[in-house]
Structure formats: structure tokens, C-alpha cells
Write a protein that holds these residues in place. Structure first.
Motif, PDB file in Angstrom:
ATOM      1  N   LEU A 285       0.888  -1.292  -0.055  1.00 49.90           N
ATOM      2  CA  LEU A 285       0.008  -0.093   0.043  1.00 49.90           C
ATOM      3  C   LEU A 285       0.999   1.406  -0.108  1.00 49.90           C
ATOM      4  O   LEU A 285       0.204   2.330  -0.045  1.00 49.90           O
ATOM      5  N   GLY A 286       2.122   1.083   0.125  1.00 48.48           N
ATOM      6  CA  GLY A 286       3.077   2.191   0.087  1.00 48.48           C
ATOM      7  C   GLY A 286       3.531   2.555   1.592  1.00 48.48           C
ATOM      8  O   GLY A 286       3.919   3.723   1.785  1.00 48.48           O
ATOM      9  N   ALA A 287       3.320   1.745   2.574  1.00 50.36           N
ATOM     10  CA  ALA A 287       3.637   1.858   3.779  1.00 50.36           C
ATOM     11  C   ALA A 287       5.107   2.023   4.025  1.00 50.36           C
ATOM     12  O   ALA A 287       5.870   1.001   3.362  1.00 50.36           O
ATOM     13  N   ALA A 288       5.727   2.591   4.786  1.00 52.53           N
ATOM     14  CA  ALA A 288       7.341   2.983   4.999  1.00 52.53           C
ATOM     15  C   ALA A 288       7.773   1.729   6.071  1.00 52.53           C
ATOM     16  O   ALA A 288       6.947   1.391   7.040  1.00 52.53           O
ATOM     17  N   THR A 289       8.813   1.501   5.977  1.00 52.10           N
ATOM     18  CA  THR A 289       9.503   0.423   6.928  1.00 52.10           C
ATOM     19  C   THR A 289      10.730   1.254   7.607  1.00 52.10           C
ATOM     20  O   THR A 289      10.987   2.020   6.827  1.00 52.10           O
ATOM     21  N   ARG A 290      11.083   0.666   8.587  1.00 55.78           N
ATOM     22  CA  ARG A 290      12.186   1.358   9.543  1.00 55.78           C
ATOM     23  C   ARG A 290      12.978   0.462  10.193  1.00 55.78           C
ATOM     24  O   ARG A 290      12.711  -0.822  10.646  1.00 55.78           O
ATOM     25  N   PHE A 438      23.742 -19.807  16.696  1.00 57.59           N
ATOM     26  CA  PHE A 438      23.280 -18.546  16.891  1.00 57.59           C
ATOM     27  C   PHE A 438      21.738 -18.877  16.240  1.00 57.59           C
ATOM     28  O   PHE A 438      21.663 -19.562  15.251  1.00 57.59           O
ATOM     29  N   GLN A 439      20.855 -18.004  17.289  1.00 54.96           N
ATOM     30  CA  GLN A 439      19.604 -18.302  16.582  1.00 54.96           C
ATOM     31  C   GLN A 439      19.077 -16.694  16.767  1.00 54.96           C
ATOM     32  O   GLN A 439      19.511 -15.705  17.681  1.00 54.96           O
ATOM     33  N   GLY A 440      18.194 -16.196  15.884  1.00 57.01           N
ATOM     34  CA  GLY A 440      17.823 -14.794  15.958  1.00 57.01           C
ATOM     35  C   GLY A 440      16.414 -14.608  15.533  1.00 57.01           C
ATOM     36  O   GLY A 440      15.644 -15.356  14.949  1.00 57.01           O
ATOM     37  N   PHE A 441      16.267 -13.088  15.387  1.00 55.64           N
ATOM     38  CA  PHE A 441      14.921 -12.801  15.117  1.00 55.64           C
ATOM     39  C   PHE A 441      15.207 -11.286  14.791  1.00 55.64           C
ATOM     40  O   PHE A 441      16.289 -10.731  15.098  1.00 55.64           O
ATOM     41  N   THR A 442      14.164 -10.805  13.789  1.00 53.13           N
ATOM     42  CA  THR A 442      14.291  -9.409  13.322  1.00 53.13           C
ATOM     43  C   THR A 442      13.712  -8.334  14.290  1.00 53.13           C
ATOM     44  O   THR A 442      12.619  -8.494  15.079  1.00 53.13           O
ATOM     45  N   LEU A 443      14.148  -6.889  14.309  1.00 55.58           N
ATOM     46  CA  LEU A 443      13.870  -6.052  14.900  1.00 55.58           C
ATOM     47  C   LEU A 443      13.087  -4.823  14.378  1.00 55.58           C
ATOM     48  O   LEU A 443      12.216  -4.065  14.755  1.00 55.58           O
ATOM     49  N   GLY A 444      13.305  -4.619  12.994  1.00 57.14           N
ATOM     50  CA  GLY A 444      12.720  -3.757  12.353  1.00 57.14           C
ATOM     51  C   GLY A 444      11.237  -4.181  11.854  1.00 57.14           C
ATOM     52  O   GLY A 444      10.891  -5.104  11.671  1.00 57.14           O
ATOM     53  N   GLY A 445      10.595  -3.250  11.082  1.00 58.48           N
ATOM     54  CA  GLY A 445       9.224  -3.113  10.647  1.00 58.48           C
ATOM     55  C   GLY A 445       8.846  -2.038  10.165  1.00 58.48           C
ATOM     56  O   GLY A 445       9.342  -1.251   9.805  1.00 58.48           O
ATOM     57  N   LEU A 446       7.462  -2.167  10.230  1.00 57.81           N
ATOM     58  CA  LEU A 446       6.523  -0.796   9.713  1.00 57.81           C
ATOM     59  C   LEU A 446       6.785   0.432  10.493  1.00 57.81           C
ATOM     60  O   LEU A 446       7.023   0.245  11.690  1.00 57.81           O
ATOM     61  N   SER A 447       7.072   1.442   9.956  1.00 57.65           N
ATOM     62  CA  SER A 447       7.133   2.634  10.643  1.00 57.65           C
ATOM     63  C   SER A 447       5.887   3.294  11.144  1.00 57.65           C
ATOM     64  O   SER A 447       4.840   3.201  10.466  1.00 57.65           O
ATOM     65  N   THR A 448       6.002   3.346  12.451  1.00 56.76           N
ATOM     66  CA  THR A 448       4.525   3.730  12.956  1.00 56.76           C
ATOM     67  C   THR A 448       4.639   4.889  14.078  1.00 56.76           C
ATOM     68  O   THR A 448       5.857   5.164  14.505  1.00 56.76           O
ATOM     69  N   THR A 449       3.654   5.919  14.482  1.00 62.06           N
ATOM     70  CA  THR A 449       3.719   6.681  15.247  1.00 62.06           C
ATOM     71  C   THR A 449       3.584   5.996  16.624  1.00 62.06           C
ATOM     72  O   THR A 449       3.449   4.636  17.063  1.00 62.06           O
ATOM     73  N   VAL A 450       3.745   6.768  17.828  1.00 67.70           N
ATOM     74  CA  VAL A 450       3.547   6.030  19.078  1.00 67.70           C
ATOM     75  C   VAL A 450       2.091   5.536  19.215  1.00 67.70           C
ATOM     76  O   VAL A 450       2.058   4.609  20.293  1.00 67.70           O
ATOM     77  N   SER A 456       3.417   6.255   5.641  1.00 71.12           N
ATOM     78  CA  SER A 456       3.244   5.961   4.196  1.00 71.12           C
ATOM     79  C   SER A 456       4.844   6.412   3.816  1.00 71.12           C
ATOM     80  O   SER A 456       5.799   7.248   4.677  1.00 71.12           O
ATOM     81  N   VAL A 457       5.317   5.960   2.934  1.00 76.57           N
ATOM     82  CA  VAL A 457       6.622   6.306   2.329  1.00 76.57           C
ATOM     83  C   VAL A 457       6.695   7.894   1.908  1.00 76.57           C
ATOM     84  O   VAL A 457       7.730   8.548   2.063  1.00 76.57           O
ATOM     85  N   THR A 458       5.652   8.502   1.935  1.00 80.45           N
ATOM     86  CA  THR A 458       5.520  10.076   1.639  1.00 80.45           C
ATOM     87  C   THR A 458       5.533  10.778   2.849  1.00 80.45           C
ATOM     88  O   THR A 458       5.650  11.902   2.991  1.00 80.45           O
ATOM     89  N   GLY A 459       5.486  10.084   4.175  1.00 82.59           N
ATOM     90  CA  GLY A 459       5.488  10.727   5.573  1.00 82.59           C
ATOM     91  C   GLY A 459       3.946  10.748   5.889  1.00 82.59           C
ATOM     92  O   GLY A 459       3.696  11.324   7.164  1.00 82.59           O
ATOM     93  N   SER A 460       2.987  10.767   4.941  1.00 84.67           N
ATOM     94  CA  SER A 460       1.657  10.800   5.651  1.00 84.67           C
ATOM     95  C   SER A 460       1.351   9.455   6.241  1.00 84.67           C
ATOM     96  O   SER A 460       2.067   8.742   6.276  1.00 84.67           O
TER      97      SER A 460
END
Length: 505
Positions: A285-290, A438-450, A456-460
Motif C-alpha cells: 500500500l506504500g507503507a514505510a518500513t524502518r 546462533f538463533q535470531g529474530f528481526t527488530l525492524g518493521g513498519l514505521s509507526t507513530t507512538v 507511508s513512504v511519503t510521510g503521511s
């Protein structure tokens, strides 16, 4: 008819299709279910979001692709990183406050923590602890006072690196690892309580239901989900919002290759379903990741052994103070020339408390360091030099190279033993981390407000869409501490649930 014009029904029923392309509302002839808030994923973040949304008066359904709720949260150690002056901390004789907690976590989870989220998390930690208790999570008011991955006791409080250098110089050392009154792995205890409270609050859970695509109206607002259940399509309308709590992407090697290749070839800390599907649906949908490259790695080295001896790399050299939170020495080991070894003398091995050895025994033994070097394939003289330097300072109760606490310092003497963390815990001949240790997992994901609103990738903001837990980028920077996944996921899951319930229908 072109592929772009194909109906949601046609795309969703095609065999083998994993298309996450958003479905226009006009292509959904009718919805099988209509609710106020739809939560996708029944782990800790999803349960928290559903509870808060239902408490706010919303009609809530939680979708879970597995046959039961819990996800990776239920398979975790169950640590909850909480502080600021909880009842358990006070009962164990520790004074804490939000500023002190913030100072430690900013360093331990850094660099590059999300300070806005972290500040809220620390300020709200005591209230969040009480929320867990209101959900039925019980804590014994006692401290486990030694380095460990998890206590095999019912102690309700544990150290998670707060008393190790350099963090003991950056913040007043206070333990904040809160654990339910369960021996060993306690994630199932947390999730049983949360899901019980979730159902009592009025939220419904639809299991064996896999969300495939988001439904959007003409204005781009997320208004529902197209899912699959036992081979058939099921459609859900969400009048106020959809909350994605689908976990990270450690089980998706394609996404790891693109974003976090450091975990390729290693074991995965998950229930096997952390495939990034929620992140992909939103990104379509155009969501931003971080911060998609940030990860946590766990090395299957026993902390009770490591602190009583030393951890050396493939060159026979120390590289960290061995009394730190084990996730920290694990992450450091991941970037060392390997394999890394746990080196112990006879006294150190025999002093490990029963049960704390996690089923691990030495795989190599020798009378001299020269013999052990040869067996391990280490450079000639490397262990001798490392141990000589360690012993010189340990005799005076100091460790000027890595600042290991004096509690764990003493002169090491033969005979010698080495433990290979690649063999894993508990079962003889078992392997940890696919043979790497070693075993691991990811910490990054969708960019969200508090409040969990997806950017979105446009900042909206992507209207109608929220996320929490490992599907989002939370408080973490490049570091990690046990309990901050369940803690972060539930804290911001609660905020996302409230925000979604308050959205205009």
C-alpha cells in the motif's frame, strides 16, 4: 479481463498465489464479517490491541493463521522488561524511576533507539506492570541474582545486564527483568493470561484464518482484509481500523536476504510463522518500513559457565566482559572470527549450580592450554597469552581490558575444558542455530507513530491501518534486551488498539 481487473475472489482462490496486492473495495461484493476493529495476529501485541479496543467499546475480531493463539510470544522465555518502581522491585529492595530506566535502555538498546517511544515506555512502565497483573499474570517477589538466559526457578525478578559494565556507570543498577511465577520458559503463561483476558473482554478469535490482502476504499483508507480459511476465501470489513500484529520476518529468507542477511544460515527464534506477511501487505500500500536491518542474535552459550570462565573467539582472544546480559555477548560473538568457545577450568565448571548448566557439558578437555589449542584449532600460544593476561589482573580483582565484575573474577588454573555452543542446549548431540550456535529474530518493521498509526513512504499516515509488535519498528535501536519484545509489543499494542477504536467509523 486483465490481471489488474481480476476480482478479489479470483486472485485469492488461485492455487499457490501469495499476492499481497491491495484489493479495491469495489471488487468485494459482500463481506462475511463486519467489525469495528480487526486485529491480525494473536500474539502478545494482538491480544493487547484487542483488549484495549474492546474495552473502548469496539466490536473486535482477532485473526490467527495458526490453529491456536500465542505465536512466537507463547514460545518465548516470558521475560517482561518493566521498571520505574514496580511492586516486585520494591519488595526486593530496589528503588527505581523512569529516568533511570530510560538511561539504561537508551544505552543497552542503542545506538539509534526510538527515543520518543522509549520515553513513553519508561514513563508508563509501572502502570503497564499493573496492567499485566490485572490480566492475571502473577509475579513472585524474589530476585534471581546471577547471569542467565532465564531462571529455572519461580523468581519474579532478574538482572538483564543493568549491573554490568558499561551500563552500571551510565545508570544506577536496578534489575528489571520481570517473570511470571513459572519455572523456565514462561511465554505460554503470559499468553494464557492475555488471551483469557482478551476473551473475557469480548474480543473474538478466528483461528486457522490467514490474512492475505488489505482492502482499501477509493480514498486509500484500509477498510478490511481478504483472508483464507481451510482453502476458502473469507472477507472482513473493519469499520474503524485494521491492526497488524503479525510478527517479524525471520522466517522469510527472501526478506532476510534483502534486509538482514546477517541472520541467513542461522537458527530462527520464532514459531515458524514470522514470515513478514503483515509488513508485505502494508508495504504493498506504500507503507514505510524502518530499521529493517536491525536484529537480535542469541548464542547457545550458558551464562553460568561464561561468567565463571571466559568467552574466546576463533583466534583464542576475549572480546567482551562475560558477565553482561547474554544477548549482548551473543551479538558480539556473531561478529567475531569464529567459532567462539566457552573456556573453563575445573573449579569454574564444578561451581555451576545444578540446573543452570542447561544440559551442557564440555566437549573438549585437556591438562594444558597448549593441548586445548591444538584440539580447538586455535593459533599456537593464543590461549596461553589470553589466560596469562586475564590471571594477572584477576589476582588483583580487576579486569582493565573488559571490566568484568570482581564477583566473577579469579585466577583460572588447569585442567581445562571447552564448551562448543554450536551443539545447543539440553540434548546431547543436538544443534543450536542450524549448527552455527546462533538463533535470531528481526527488530525492524513498519514505521509507526507512538499510537501505532502506520506511516507511508511519503510521510503521511495510511488511513485505517495500525501496527504493533515485531511487525513494526518499536523502541529498539541496534541493541536488544530480553523482555523488550513482550514489553514493547504489549505496550504499543495497547496504544494501537485504543487509537483504532477511537477512529471514525
Amino acid at each position: 479481463m486483465t490481471s489488474d481487473q481480476a476480482s478479489a475472489e479470483e486472485r485469492a482462490t488461485a492455487p499457490g498465489v501469495t499476492d499481497v496486492t491491495p484489493v479495491p473495495l469495489a471488487q468485494v461484493s459482500s463481506f462475511d464479517h463486519e467489525v469495528d476493529v480487526l486485529v491480525v495476529g494473536a500474539g502478545c501485541a494482538g491480544a493487547a490491541a484487542a483488549m484495549e479496543a474492546a474495552a473502548a467499546g469496539a466490536e473486535v475480531v482477532v485473526l490467527e493463521r495458526a490453529s491456536g493463539p500465542g505465536g512466537s510470544s507463547a514460545q518465548s522465555g516470558g521475560e517482561l522488561y518493566l521498571g520505574g518502581g514496580t511492586a516486585v522491585q520494591r519488595a526486593c529492595g530496589f528503588e527505581d524511576d523512569a529516568d533511570n530506566m530510560f538511561a539504561y535502555l537508551r544505552a543497552a538498546l542503542g545506538p539509534h533507539v526510538d527515543e520518543e517511544k522509549l520515553r513513553l515506555y519508561c514513563d508508563g512502565s509501572v502502570e503497564h506492570f499493573e496492567w499485566f497483573r490485572s490480566c492475571g499474570v502473577n509475579f513472585q517477589e524474589s530476585l534471581y541474582d546471577a547471569p542467565t538466559w532465564m531462571p529455572f526457578t519461580q523468581d519474579g525478578l532478574m538482572w538483564l545486564g543493568e549491573n554490568a559494565w558499561p551500563y552500571n556507570e551510565l545508570a544506577r543498577p536496578v534489575p528489571r527483568g520481570h517473570r511470571p511465577a513459572t519455572k523456565g520458559w514462561a511465554g505460554h503463561t503470559v499468553m494464557e493470561a492475555l488471551m483469557g483476558a482478551c476473551r473475557e473482554g469480548g474480543a473474538s478469535v478466528h483461528t486457522d484464518t490467514r490474512a492475505r490482502s488489505l482492502v482499501v476504499d477509493d480514498g486509500g483508507r484500509v477498510v478490511g482484509v481478504v483472508a483464507r480459511r481451510f482453502g476458502s476465501q473469507v472477507t472482513y470489513r473493519a469499520r474503524r481500523g485494521v491492526v497488524l500484529t503479525t510478527g517479524g520476518f525471520v522466517d522469510n529468507d527472501e526478506m532476510l536476504t534483502d534486509h538482514a542477511p546477517v541472520l541467513l544460515g542461522h537458527g530462527k527464534v520464532s514459531d515458524g510463522l514470522d514470515d513478514g506477511s503483515g509488513i508485505q501487505m502494508a508495504a504493498a500500500l506504500g507503507a514505510a518500513t524502518r530499521r529493517m536491518g536491525f536484529v537480535e542474535a542469541a548464542y547457545t552459550a550458558v551464562p553460568a559457565m561464561v561468567c565463571r570462565g571466559m568467552l574466546v573467539n576463533g583466534l583464542g582472544q576475549r572480546f567482551i566482559n562475560e558477565d553482561v546480559y547474554p544477548g549482548l555477548f551473543s551479538h558480539a560473538a556473531l561478529h567475531q572470527p569464529g567459532p567462539c568457545w566457552v573456556l573453563l577450568d575445573e573449579q569454574g565448571l564444578e561451581s555451576v549450580p545444578d540446573g543452570d548448566e542447561m544440559g551442557v557439558r564440555p566437549t573438549y578437555a585437556a591438562e594444558t592450554l597448549e593441548e586445548l589449542e591444538e584440539e580447538l584449532g586455535l593459533p599456537t600460544g593464543s590461549l596461553g597469552r589470553t589466560v596469562a593476561a586475564y590471571n594477572e589482573h584477576a589476582a588483583t580483582g580487576t579486569d582493565p581490558l573488559f571490566h568484568k565484575d570482581a564477583r566473577w573474577l579469579r585466577v583460572l588454573e588447569g585442567p581445562w575444558a571447552a564448551v562448543d555452543p554450536r551443539l545447543g542446549f539440553f540434548a546431547e548431540g543436538s544443534t543450536g542455530g542450524g549448527g552455527t550456535g546462533f538463533q535470531g529474530f528481526t527488530l525492524g518493521g513498519l514505521s509507526t507513530t507512538v499510537d501505532g498509526e502506520v506511516r507511508s513512504v511519503t510521510g503521511s499516515l495510511v488511513a485505517g491501518l495500525y501496527a504493533a509488535g515485531r511487525a513494526s519498528s518499536g523502541i529498539h535501536g541496534e541493541g536488544y534486551v530480553s523482555g523488550t519484545s513482550l514489553g514493547d509489543g504489549t505496550f504499543f499494542g495497547r496504544r494501537a488498539g485504543r487509537a483504532a477504536a477511537a477512529a471514525r467509523a
